[in-house]
Design a protein around this motif. Structure first.
Motif, PDB file in Angstrom:
ATOM      1  N   ILE A  13       0.839  -1.211   0.000  1.00 26.51           N
ATOM      2  CA  ILE A  13       0.000   0.000   0.000  1.00 26.51           C
ATOM      3  C   ILE A  13       0.873   1.259   0.000  1.00 26.51           C
ATOM      4  CG2 ILE A  13      -1.984   1.155   1.047  1.00 26.51           C
ATOM      5  CD1 ILE A  13      -2.694  -1.465   2.436  1.00 26.51           C
ATOM      6  N   ASP A  34      11.889   2.473   4.329  1.00 24.69           N
ATOM      7  CA  ASP A  34      11.482   1.077   4.492  1.00 24.69           C
ATOM      8  C   ASP A  34      12.699   0.316   5.000  1.00 24.69           C
ATOM      9  OD1 ASP A  34       8.899  -0.594   3.036  1.00 24.69           O
ATOM     10  OD2 ASP A  34      10.584  -1.773   3.831  1.00 24.69           O
ATOM     11  N   SER A  37      12.304  -5.397   4.387  1.00 25.55           N
ATOM     12  CA  SER A  37      12.151  -6.766   4.877  1.00 25.55           C
ATOM     13  C   SER A  37      12.102  -7.694   3.669  1.00 25.55           C
ATOM     14  CB  SER A  37      10.843  -6.887   5.662  1.00 25.55           C
ATOM     15  OG  SER A  37       9.756  -6.738   4.777  1.00 25.55           O
ATOM     16  N   ASP A  60      14.950   1.437   9.824  1.00 26.31           N
ATOM     17  CA  ASP A  60      13.899   0.822  10.641  1.00 26.31           C
ATOM     18  C   ASP A  60      13.164   1.936  11.401  1.00 26.31           C
ATOM     19  OD1 ASP A  60      12.508  -0.512  12.758  1.00 26.31           O
ATOM     20  OD2 ASP A  60      13.910  -2.188  12.608  1.00 26.31           O
ATOM     21  N   ILE A  61      11.837   1.916  11.371  1.00 27.34           N
ATOM     22  CA  ILE A  61      11.098   2.985  12.068  1.00 27.34           C
ATOM     23  C   ILE A  61      11.277   2.926  13.587  1.00 27.34           C
ATOM     24  CG2 ILE A  61       9.358   3.412  10.267  1.00 27.34           C
ATOM     25  CD1 ILE A  61       7.392   1.747  12.090  1.00 27.34           C
ATOM     26  N   SER A  86       2.844  -7.324   8.383  1.00 27.77           N
ATOM     27  CA  SER A  86       1.444  -7.316   7.950  1.00 27.77           C
ATOM     28  C   SER A  86       0.822  -8.676   7.665  1.00 27.77           C
ATOM     29  CB  SER A  86       1.340  -6.469   6.678  1.00 27.77           C
ATOM     30  OG  SER A  86       1.961  -7.144   5.599  1.00 27.77           O
ATOM     31  N   SER A 101       7.608  -3.707  15.426  1.00 28.23           N
ATOM     32  CA  SER A 101       7.333  -2.720  14.363  1.00 28.23           C
ATOM     33  C   SER A 101       5.988  -2.037  14.553  1.00 28.23           C
ATOM     34  CB  SER A 101       7.326  -3.393  12.984  1.00 28.23           C
ATOM     35  OG  SER A 101       8.622  -3.755  12.618  1.00 28.23           O
ATOM     36  N   TYR A 152      -1.046 -10.719  14.844  1.00 27.95           N
ATOM     37  CA  TYR A 152      -0.964  -9.560  13.936  1.00 27.95           C
ATOM     38  C   TYR A 152      -1.967  -8.483  14.350  1.00 27.95           C
ATOM     39  CZ  TYR A 152      -2.195  -6.649   9.909  1.00 27.95           C
ATOM     40  OH  TYR A 152      -2.507  -5.581   9.102  1.00 27.95           O
ATOM     41  N   LYS A 156      -1.446  -4.630  15.905  1.00 28.27           N
ATOM     42  CA  LYS A 156      -2.021  -3.425  15.295  1.00 28.27           C
ATOM     43  C   LYS A 156      -2.953  -2.716  16.289  1.00 28.27           C
ATOM     44  CE  LYS A 156      -1.709  -1.961  11.659  1.00 28.27           C
ATOM     45  NZ  LYS A 156      -0.753  -0.975  11.093  1.00 28.27           N
ATOM     46  N   ASN A 183      -7.251  -5.007   1.283  1.00 26.96           N
ATOM     47  CA  ASN A 183      -6.869  -4.354   0.028  1.00 26.96           C
ATOM     48  C   ASN A 183      -6.396  -5.392  -0.993  1.00 26.96           C
ATOM     49  OD1 ASN A 183      -5.453  -1.078   0.570  1.00 26.96           O
ATOM     50  ND2 ASN A 183      -7.043  -2.066   1.748  1.00 26.96           N
TER      51      ASN A 183
HETATM   52  P1  NAD Z   1       3.327  -4.701   3.398  1.00 23.53           P
HETATM   53  O1  NAD Z   1       3.858  -5.786   4.263  1.00 23.53           O
HETATM   54  O2  NAD Z   1       3.226  -4.943   1.941  1.00 23.53           O
HETATM   55  O3  NAD Z   1       4.182  -3.377   3.605  1.00 23.53           O
HETATM   56  C1  NAD Z   1       4.681  -2.977   4.859  1.00 23.53           C
HETATM   57  C2  NAD Z   1       6.061  -2.406   4.633  1.00 23.53           C
HETATM   58  O4  NAD Z   1       6.551  -1.944   5.886  1.00 23.53           O
HETATM   59  C3  NAD Z   1       7.074  -3.435   4.102  1.00 23.53           C
HETATM   60  O5  NAD Z   1       7.711  -2.916   2.957  1.00 23.53           O
HETATM   61  C4  NAD Z   1       8.054  -3.628   5.253  1.00 23.53           C
HETATM   62  O6  NAD Z   1       9.391  -3.853   4.819  1.00 23.53           O
HETATM   63  C5  NAD Z   1       7.927  -2.289   5.970  1.00 23.53           C
HETATM   64  N1  NAD Z   1       8.279  -2.379   7.397  1.00 23.53           N
HETATM   65  C6  NAD Z   1       7.839  -3.280   8.310  1.00 23.53           C
HETATM   66  N2  NAD Z   1       8.386  -3.038   9.504  1.00 23.53           N
HETATM   67  C7  NAD Z   1       9.196  -1.960   9.342  1.00 23.53           C
HETATM   68  C8  NAD Z   1      10.036  -1.242  10.216  1.00 23.53           C
HETATM   69  N3  NAD Z   1      10.172  -1.598  11.491  1.00 23.53           N
HETATM   70  N4  NAD Z   1      10.726  -0.201   9.716  1.00 23.53           N
HETATM   71  C9  NAD Z   1      10.616   0.160   8.414  1.00 23.53           C
HETATM   72  N5  NAD Z   1       9.850  -0.499   7.527  1.00 23.53           N
HETATM   73  C10 NAD Z   1       9.138  -1.542   8.000  1.00 23.53           C
HETATM   74  O7  NAD Z   1       1.906  -4.339   4.028  1.00 23.53           O
HETATM   75  P2  NAD Z   1       0.712  -3.523   3.397  1.00 23.53           P
HETATM   76  O8  NAD Z   1      -0.319  -4.487   2.978  1.00 23.53           O
HETATM   77  O9  NAD Z   1       1.235  -2.535   2.422  1.00 23.53           O
HETATM   78  O10 NAD Z   1       0.158  -2.782   4.689  1.00 23.53           O
HETATM   79  C11 NAD Z   1       0.573  -1.459   5.027  1.00 23.53           C
HETATM   80  C12 NAD Z   1      -0.261  -0.980   6.204  1.00 23.53           C
HETATM   81  O11 NAD Z   1      -1.651  -1.016   5.867  1.00 23.53           O
HETATM   82  C13 NAD Z   1      -0.115  -1.865   7.445  1.00 23.53           C
HETATM   83  O12 NAD Z   1      -0.126  -1.037   8.573  1.00 23.53           O
HETATM   84  C14 NAD Z   1      -1.361  -2.728   7.445  1.00 23.53           C
HETATM   85  O13 NAD Z   1      -1.740  -3.082   8.744  1.00 23.53           O
HETATM   86  C15 NAD Z   1      -2.367  -1.768   6.825  1.00 23.53           C
HETATM   87  N6  NAD Z   1      -3.485  -2.396   6.142  1.00 23.53           N
HETATM   88  C16 NAD Z   1      -3.275  -3.358   5.190  1.00 23.53           C
HETATM   89  C17 NAD Z   1      -4.357  -3.927   4.529  1.00 23.53           C
HETATM   90  C18 NAD Z   1      -4.179  -4.961   3.461  1.00 23.53           C
HETATM   91  O14 NAD Z   1      -5.161  -5.581   3.059  1.00 23.53           O
HETATM   92  N7  NAD Z   1      -2.982  -5.183   2.948  1.00 23.53           N
HETATM   93  C19 NAD Z   1      -5.656  -3.520   4.855  1.00 23.53           C
HETATM   94  C20 NAD Z   1      -5.825  -2.533   5.829  1.00 23.53           C
HETATM   95  C21 NAD Z   1      -4.730  -1.974   6.450  1.00 23.53           C
END
Ligand code: NAD
Length: 350
Positions: A13, A34, A37, A60-61, A86, A101, A152, A156, A183
């Motif tokens: 996202i 980022d 990971s 890392d955040i 995630s 994280s 998970y 969150k 999503n």
């Molecule tokens: P994703 O796993 O594709 O992306 C998350 C990114 O965060 C990854 O690139 C990872 O390397 C990075 N990351 C993780 N820990 C980190 C850290 N400590 N420091 C720096 N970078 C870090 O996940 P996504 O699907 O893109 O989800 C993004 C956000 O949206 C999340 O908070 C998730 O809870 C939320 N969300 C996702 C969905 C879905 O369906 N995918 C739906 C609703 C909400």
């Protein structure tokens, strides 16, 4: 020039959102971070980097010093935090990384946004913090209690509690939070249901349906989610009142969905149809994940009313386009599969 800092920018996202911002706001300066990971892809934003539209940082955040350096370098007006672990299956295998994280990382960013007086901080959360839906509950809303039941969603939900505490403890801060339905769309790592199923079928393997395949979810195309976040980012500021202490719906929290509920089985039915395959030949039923939520739905009424939110992509059209995206972009996902034995969890052996 407006500066925006996007975390988790190499994820699904976050990278879609960076493209959304770059296209809609040609004058915005975009910084992204980022930790890269194993489940992220810097390639997702390579075109923005090479075009000079995004400055990428690998960090890392949870690393406060590194984050402060990035904040000071880019002086963002807006921070949008997508960075999170995630994947529900992986969280069951390794909960600690998720708590780090999704809780400490979220708090580290909030604290820097507080100290460095960021204009608006947006935290991206998920419908899963509300847990499983009882049969007599039509849908969750911003006022629903947090009731996560997997590692998970619990991580969150803990992050959500920190965000809510900052909203109410530091009235000088402008913080918003979103919860979104599931999503789908381009650039989703092929460990999640839709891209995993598509890429399995494209490589001659069967797609797996957990349990009876009748788990129901509410799906929103990632583009529409990005549009919703953009509306939140630029919305009028919500004043935090005393009443918000007992009614979280009065906090600047917005729930997003397309009001479209569909079972996992129905999804795979559309995928096989788009690929011209037969369901019985390309889908198999496998052991269910422990503690798998059967159903959850979210009511986007507040986002519709306050932000004018309206999804633009129908589920079937968006899913068929997503299938085509994976067919047309094998060079994006084939190297991922080459580096992994299998991204499919086998819960019968755990
Ligand atoms: P994703 O796993 O594709 O992306 C998350 C990114 O965060 C990854 O690139 C990872 O390397 C990075 N990351 C993780 N820990 C980190 C850290 N400590 N420091 C720096 N970078 C870090 O996940 P996504 O699907 O893109 O989800 C993004 C956000 O949206 C999340 O908070 C998730 O809870 C939320 N969300 C996702 C969905 C879905 O369906 N995918 C739906 C609703 C909400």
């Amino acid at each position: 020039m407006t500066s925006i800092f996007i975390t988790g920018v190499a994820g699904f996202i976050g990278s879609n959102y960076a493209h959304y911002v770059a296209a809609k706001y040609p004058d915005y300066h975009i910084a992204g971070v980022d930790k890269l990971s194993d489940f992220s892809r810097r390639e997702n934003v390579a075109a923005l980097e090479s075009g000079g539209r995004l400055k990428f940082h690998k960090a890392d955040i949870c690393d406060r010093e590194a984050m402060e350096k990035i904040y000071r370098e880019h002086q963002p007006e807006y921070v949008v935090n997508f960075a999170a672990e995630s994947h529900n299956d992986r969280a069951i295998a390794d909960p600690t990384t998720f708590v780090r994280s999704n809780v400490l990382g979220a708090q580290t960013l909030l604290d820097l946004s507080r100290i460095l007086k960021i204009r608006r901080h947006v935290h991206i959360s998920t419908i899963e913090v509300y847990g499983e839906q009882a049969s007599d509950v039509p849908f969750f809303t911003e006022a629903s209690p947090l009731n996560a039941k997997t590692p998970y969603s619990a991580s969150k939900a803990a992050g959500d509690s920190i965000v809510r505490s900052y909203m109410q403890t530091y009235p000088g801060m402008d913080i918003c939070m979103t919860h979104c339905a599931n999503n789908y769309g381009p650039y989703q790592f092929p460990e999640k249901l839709i891209p995993l199923s598509i890429t399995n079928m494209l490589t001659g393997k069967k797609a797996a349906l957990y349990g009876d395949g009748l788990h129901r979810r509410d799906w929103l195309h990632v583009y529409d989610h990005c549009a919703g976040i953009d509306a939140v980012l630029h919305s009028a500021r919500v004043q935090i009142t005393e009443e918000a202490a007992t009614n979280p719906a009065l906090l600047p929290i917005f729930d997003f969905s397309a009001r479209h509920e569909v079972s996992n089985r129905e999804i795979l039915g559309i995928v096989v149809d788009e690929l011209g395959l037969k369901f019985e030949d390309h889908v198999e039923y496998v052991a269910d994940r422990p503690n798998h939520d059967r159903r959850y739905l979210i009511n986007p009424l507040k986002a519709e009313t306050d932000l004018g939110f309206k999804p633009s992509i129908s589920f079937e059209q968006g899913l068929r386009e997503t299938v085509r995206w994976y067919v047309d972009n094998r060079s994006w996902w084939e190297p991922i599969l080459a580096g992994n034995q299998s991204l499919q969890f086998d819960w019968s052996k755990k």
